[in-house]
Design an enzyme around this catalytic site. Structure first.
Site, PDB file in Angstrom:
ATOM      1  N   GLU A  34       0.822  -1.111   0.053  1.00 55.33           N
ATOM      2  CA  GLU A  34      -0.058   0.030  -0.137  1.00 55.33           C
ATOM      3  C   GLU A  34       0.919   1.339  -0.180  1.00 55.33           C
ATOM      4  OE1 GLU A  34      -2.723  -0.068   3.178  1.00 55.33           O
ATOM      5  OE2 GLU A  34      -3.553   2.172   2.632  1.00 55.33           O
ATOM      6  N   ARG A 261       4.825 -13.046   9.859  1.00 55.72           N
ATOM      7  CA  ARG A 261       5.809 -11.819   9.385  1.00 55.72           C
ATOM      8  C   ARG A 261       7.038 -11.897   9.972  1.00 55.72           C
ATOM      9  NH1 ARG A 261       1.931  -7.989   9.456  1.00 55.72           N
ATOM     10  NH2 ARG A 261       3.300  -6.127   9.345  1.00 55.72           N
ATOM     11  N   LYS A 271       4.171   0.954  10.450  1.00 58.26           N
ATOM     12  CA  LYS A 271       4.538   2.183   9.330  1.00 58.26           C
ATOM     13  C   LYS A 271       4.091   3.412  10.203  1.00 58.26           C
ATOM     14  CE  LYS A 271       3.343   0.070   5.129  1.00 58.26           C
ATOM     15  NZ  LYS A 271       2.082   0.104   3.968  1.00 58.26           N
TER      16      LYS A 271
HETATM   17  P1  ATP Z   1      -0.625  -1.576   6.708  1.00 63.74           P
HETATM   18  O1  ATP Z   1      -0.861  -1.560   8.059  1.00 63.74           O
HETATM   19  O2  ATP Z   1      -0.142  -0.196   6.223  1.00 63.74           O
HETATM   20  O3  ATP Z   1      -1.153  -2.500   5.781  1.00 63.74           O
HETATM   21  P2  ATP Z   1       1.702  -3.266   5.913  1.00 63.74           P
HETATM   22  O4  ATP Z   1       3.123  -3.348   6.657  1.00 63.74           O
HETATM   23  O5  ATP Z   1       0.777  -4.522   5.930  1.00 63.74           O
HETATM   24  O6  ATP Z   1       0.880  -2.238   6.621  1.00 63.74           O
HETATM   25  P3  ATP Z   1       1.387  -3.202   3.073  1.00 63.74           P
HETATM   26  O7  ATP Z   1       1.940  -2.192   2.312  1.00 63.74           O
HETATM   27  O8  ATP Z   1       0.002  -3.732   3.116  1.00 63.74           O
HETATM   28  O9  ATP Z   1       1.951  -2.985   4.551  1.00 63.74           O
HETATM   29  O10 ATP Z   1       2.287  -4.651   2.956  1.00 63.74           O
HETATM   30  C1  ATP Z   1       2.783  -5.196   1.706  1.00 63.74           C
HETATM   31  C2  ATP Z   1       3.057  -6.653   1.865  1.00 63.74           C
HETATM   32  O11 ATP Z   1       4.161  -6.599   2.698  1.00 63.74           O
HETATM   33  C3  ATP Z   1       1.923  -7.239   2.531  1.00 63.74           C
HETATM   34  O12 ATP Z   1       1.589  -8.566   1.519  1.00 63.74           O
HETATM   35  C4  ATP Z   1       2.310  -7.689   3.534  1.00 63.74           C
HETATM   36  O13 ATP Z   1       1.580  -8.937   4.108  1.00 63.74           O
HETATM   37  C5  ATP Z   1       3.729  -7.906   3.672  1.00 63.74           C
HETATM   38  N1  ATP Z   1       4.506  -7.423   4.761  1.00 63.74           N
HETATM   39  C6  ATP Z   1       4.428  -6.305   5.460  1.00 63.74           C
HETATM   40  N2  ATP Z   1       4.838  -6.376   6.695  1.00 63.74           N
HETATM   41  C7  ATP Z   1       5.656  -7.539   6.926  1.00 63.74           C
HETATM   42  C8  ATP Z   1       6.706  -8.097   7.527  1.00 63.74           C
HETATM   43  N3  ATP Z   1       6.987  -7.337   8.768  1.00 63.74           N
HETATM   44  N4  ATP Z   1       7.077  -9.085   7.314  1.00 63.74           N
HETATM   45  C9  ATP Z   1       6.638 -10.207   6.151  1.00 63.74           C
HETATM   46  N5  ATP Z   1       5.764  -9.331   5.403  1.00 63.74           N
HETATM   47  C10 ATP Z   1       5.437  -8.059   5.537  1.00 63.74           C
HETATM   48 MG    MG Z   2      -1.188  -4.257   4.776  1.00 63.25          MG
END
Ligand code: ATP
Ligand code: MG
Length: 550
Positions: A34, A261, A271
């Site tokens: 995102e 994660r 974030k």
């Molecule tokens: P938000 O709370 O804004 O959704 P987010 O960290 O999930 O934050 P995204 O941009 O939605 O951010 O994440 C993109 C992809 O990265 C998603 O598929 C998410 O599952 C993966 N991702 C995010 N954080 C992690 C993490 N700490 N470890 C592994 N994958 C992650």
């Molecule tokens: Mg997300």
């Protein structure tokens, strides 16, 4: 399919099964950020996973921006994400997508759900929605608007789209089951009114799809086979499948797979918290080298290969855990160890006068850049002069029994140089040692009980200065709760004016070196010819032990 040499993971096992039972004839993944912040090392795990799986199975991986919330999103983030994914070494090969590309299609699908009686327009206020939802232990109650007929819903939804209703006045929700034990299935929202300008579609839309709805349909549109996401989406999977089922989406439909994660000790991946650190200037921007963002790790000097290696080593699991920072540090050491030149730098200079050396002469020592294989990286000239600098820390006026380096009356060995015996420490009015007087010899005097310790040094008259930044953990506690006032490490950054051996006069921004005994360093991109800046990427864990053997 050419991936037999890869360590098996539960995800690879699932994919193998899917291929062997012909559920899919190909593999297609996606990385769906995102654009509401900078990517961090957790995202790197997801990027490496998705792109590597696609590559190993001869498939493709799209980079898709999940840009369904215009309020929080920005092109600045889009650009940084594109740059970071490329930097990590992955190529989406024409597969750059935006969920906003599908707004028309998503809207049509929503009308389809309305007509099939699977979605309805609800007038409950946000507070009422919460009240009607029930709890984990109590079922929810049906909305009074749940039984509107499809034609009325269609009319209302179209009017929502045309901007006739205010934000929060009406929303479209799925008609599933208000008594479901899974809260995500209690008539979740599909579309809401948001009178916001979108960074790509401008003012075209005033209704925007919810993530859970947009995500599965976007995956399906792109022909994704394995939609890999983090564990918190496990409870959303029934909704993911429900939407595609109700849309009667043709097979094969994408399959959601969840993995744990990445959590790293002594840092944060939220974030929201990262944004707070940046906005409140507790760090110096998104690329402050203490942050876990990819921009920061790049600025600090981590290599893309080291991050890929780290991600490969930690693997994927089904259970959340915290990884020690050591894993990341080990990966970058292992990557840099065979690749970078060894040089000498003194970060806290203490002058030593070698009294028996002549004033205006230098002895030129040819020292190998890579002692283990001297021929591979060649040699450089290191001038030994009457005045040199050593590390303040390598001298003690009153050494404790466990201190074996330089002290009054003691001998130390200069790396590549010879031996120095200190016979006097000059102190200032506060008692601080400001200069040492010593005698130089080529051979050890052989009088001490133990072999003289080896210390690094640079010539005082033939050297360069540079700003050196040393980093410590950003958070004092291994598992920060996010209480920035209590948990931030006040000493996470130390800046020093260091002395560099003269060969580093030619150092260029972007280069990496090992400063002997101190660690791996990166010449900061903001360095200039006259103002060099070096960031410590990582210390040498066993640097001292290695040196002592030589
Ligand atoms: P938000 O709370 O804004 O959704 P987010 O960290 O999930 O934050 P995204 O941009 O939605 O951010 O994440 C993109 C992809 O990265 C998603 O598929 C998410 O599952 C993966 N991702 C995010 N954080 C992690 C993490 N700490 N470890 C592994 N994958 C992650
Ligand atoms: Mg997300």
């Amino acid at each position: 399919m050419g991936n037999d040499d890869k360590p098996k993971s539960f995800i690879r096992n699932l994919i193998d099964e899917d291929l062997s039972c012909n559920r899919y004839s190909y593999v297609m993944t996606r990385f769906p950020p995102e654009p509401n912040g900078y990517l961090h090392i957790g995202h790197a795990k997801s990027i490496c996973l998705n792109f590597t799986l696609a590559k190993d199975y001869g498939g493709r991986c799209n980079l898709r921006f999940d840009d369904t919330n215009p309020v929080k999103e920005d092109v600045e983030y889009v650009d940084s994400i594109l740059n970071d994914v490329r930097w990590l070494g992955f190529d989406w090969a024409g597969g750059l997508r935006y969920a906003s590309d599908y707004f028309d299609r998503l809207y049509e699908c929503a009308e389809q759900l309305i007509l099939s009686g699977d979605a309805y327009v609800c007038d409950l206020s946000p507070e009422e929605v919460r009240d009607y939802r029930g709890t984990l232990t109590a079922p929810g109650r049906d909305s009074p608007w749940r039984n509107r007929d499809p034609q009325e819903n269609l009319d209302l939804f179209r009017r929502m789209k045309n901007g006739e209703f205010d934000e929060g006045a009406k929303f479209l929700r799925a008609k599933i089951d208000m008594a479901s034990p899974n809260l995500n299935m209690r008539d979740p929202a599909l579309y809401r009114v948001k009178k916001a300008r979108h960074h790509r579609t401008g003012d075209k839309w005033v209704v925007y799809p919810m993530y859970d709805y947009a995500h599965c349909v976007s995956d399906a549109i792109e022909g994704v086979t394995h939609s890999i996401c983090t564990l918190e989406f496990e409870d959303h999977r029934p909704l993911y499948d429900w939407v595609l089922e109700k849309l009667d989406w043709p097979q094969p439909r994408p399959r959601q797979i969840e993995f744990a994660r990445l959590n790293l000790e002594h840092t944060l991946m939220s974030k929201r918290k990262l944004l707070q650190l940046v906005k409140e200037k507790m760090v110096d921007g998104w690329d402050d080298p203490r942050l876990p963002t990819l921009a920061a790790l790049r600025r600090r000097g981590f290599t893309p290969a080291s991050l890929r290696l780290f991600c490969e080593r930690i693997g994927v699991a089904k259970k959340d855990s915290f990884i020690e920072m050591e894993w990341l540090e080990r990966a970058v050491r292992d990557d840099l160890n065979p690749a970078v030149k060894r040089v000498m730098v003194v970060t806290e200079p203490l002058k030593v006068v070698l009294e028996n050396l002549p004033e205006d002469k230098a002895e030129i020592i040819s020292a190998p850049y890579f002692p283990d294989e001297p021929e591979r990286m060649g040699h450089r000239d290191v001038p030994l002069t009457r005045e040199i600098f050593i590390e303040k820390d390598d001298f003690r006026l009153n050494p404790t029994p466990d201190f074996f380096r330089l002290a009054p009356g003691r001998e130390a060995r200069l790396r590549w140089g010879g031996y120095i015996r200190c016979h006097e420490a000059v102190t200032d009015s506060t008692g601080e040692v400001v200069e040492l007087r010593a005698v130089f010899s080529r051979e050890p005097s052989g009088t001490g009980k133990r072999k003289p310790a080896i210390i690094h040094w640079v010539s005082a008259s033939q050297s360069e200065t540079a700003l050196v930044r040393l980093y410590d953990r950003l958070f004092l506690v291994p598992k920060p709760s996010g209480d920035l006032d209590q948990e931030l490490n006040p000493k996470s950054l130390t800046e020093r004016t260091a002395r560099l051996e003269i060969s580093l006069k030619e150092a260029k921004a972007g280069e990496r070196y090992q400063f002997e005994r101190l660690g791996y360093f990166f010449c900061d991109e903001k360095s200039s010819e006259n103002a060099l800046i070096f960031n410590r990427i990582v210390t040498l864990k066993d640097g001292w032990a290695r040196m002592a053997k030589k």
